[in-house]
Design a protein around this motif. Structure first.
Motif, short mmCIF file in Angstrom:
data_model
loop_
_atom_site.label_atom_id
_atom_site.label_comp_id
_atom_site.label_asym_id
_atom_site.label_seq_id
_atom_site.Cartn_x
_atom_site.Cartn_y
_atom_site.Cartn_z
N GLY A 48 3.13 -0.15 14.84
CA GLY A 48 3.72 0.46 16.02
C GLY A 48 3.56 -0.42 17.25
N ARG A 49 2.48 -1.19 17.29
CA ARG A 49 2.25 -2.13 18.39
C ARG A 49 2.99 -3.44 18.17
N GLN A 50 3.05 -3.89 16.92
CA GLN A 50 3.70 -5.16 16.60
C GLN A 50 4.30 -5.07 15.19
N ASP A 51 5.54 -4.69 15.13
CA ASP A 51 6.23 -4.62 13.84
C ASP A 51 6.41 -6.04 13.31
N GLY A 52 6.29 -6.20 12.01
CA GLY A 52 6.47 -7.52 11.40
C GLY A 52 5.23 -8.37 11.43
N VAL A 53 4.08 -7.76 11.54
CA VAL A 53 2.81 -8.50 11.58
C VAL A 53 2.52 -9.11 10.21
N ALA A 77 3.75 0.94 0.99
CA ALA A 77 5.13 0.56 0.64
C ALA A 77 5.67 1.49 -0.44
N ALA A 78 4.83 1.86 -1.40
CA ALA A 78 5.26 2.78 -2.47
C ALA A 78 5.65 4.14 -1.89
N ALA A 79 5.04 4.51 -0.77
CA ALA A 79 5.37 5.77 -0.09
C ALA A 79 6.61 5.62 0.80
N LYS A 80 7.20 4.44 0.80
CA LYS A 80 8.42 4.14 1.58
C LYS A 80 8.19 4.22 3.09
N LEU A 81 6.94 3.95 3.52
CA LEU A 81 6.62 3.97 4.94
C LEU A 81 6.79 2.59 5.57
N ILE A 82 6.59 1.55 4.76
CA ILE A 82 6.70 0.17 5.23
C ILE A 82 7.41 -0.64 4.16
N GLU A 83 7.79 -1.85 4.54
CA GLU A 83 8.26 -2.80 3.54
C GLU A 83 7.62 -4.14 3.83
N ARG A 84 7.46 -4.89 2.78
CA ARG A 84 6.85 -6.21 2.84
C ARG A 84 7.97 -7.23 2.64
N ARG A 85 8.01 -8.22 3.54
CA ARG A 85 9.01 -9.29 3.43
C ARG A 85 8.31 -10.63 3.55
N TRP A 97 6.77 -4.49 7.77
CA TRP A 97 7.70 -3.86 8.70
C TRP A 97 7.73 -2.35 8.48
N LEU A 98 7.83 -1.61 9.56
CA LEU A 98 7.98 -0.15 9.47
C LEU A 98 9.37 0.20 8.95
N MET A 99 9.42 1.22 8.11
CA MET A 99 10.68 1.78 7.66
C MET A 99 10.90 3.09 8.45
#
Length: 149
Positions: A48-53, A77-85, A97-99
């Motif tokens: 929330g402070r820095q997306d894409g950390v 990520a499995a809970a679909k709260l974030i994604e990893r790139r 990253w936040l979803m």
């Protein structure tokens, strides 16, 4: 200023910290409106402070090692709260990253944290809470995460 008085050793601080941490974690995890674990909420607060950390930066902020942050990111990520790139500049590094579902969970976690912080500070003055916060923060300096810090 060090507390070397006779009463300094009778507080059982290790025990009190341990019990307080366990009870608070259990209470937070058992709340029906809690969609995320306290650890997941911590990760969402960081994003929330820095997306894409970077994952490593998130792990350091949460005081987790590589295995700990990897597992937390996997579960979140499995809970679909974030994604990893993969990082664009370093293919070995991963960014988080936040979803949309994570943004909603973050807003709920912020509201829950405000409620919990209000309960934790009830009955204490701001000056007392400042001292408690300073003392708890000092523990991180006195007992670093690893010996090479």
């Amino acid at each position: 200023m060090r507390n070397k008085g006779a009463g300094a050793s009778h507080h059982r601080l290790i025990y009190l910290l341990s019990v307080a941490q366990r009870r608070l974690q259990r209470w937070m995890a058992a709340r029906p409106e809690s969609e995320v674990t306290p650890a997941q909420a911590g990760l969402l607060f960081i994003l929330g402070r820095q997306d894409g950390v970077l994952m490593g930066e998130a792990g350091a902020a949460l005081d987790l090692g590589p295995a700990g942050i990897s597992g937390l990111v996997d579960r979140t990520a499995a809970a679909k709260l974030i994604e990893r790139r993969a990082d664009r500049e370093d293919g070995r590094a991963w960014r988080i990253w936040l979803m949309p579902k994570g943004r909603t969970a973050l807003a709920q976690a912020k509201a829950g944290a405000a409620e919990i912080n209000a309960a934790l500070t009830e009955g204490f003055t701001s000056a007392e809470i400042d001292i408690v916060a300073r003392w708890l923060t000092s523990i991180q300096d006195k007992f670093p995460r690893s010996s090479d810090e």
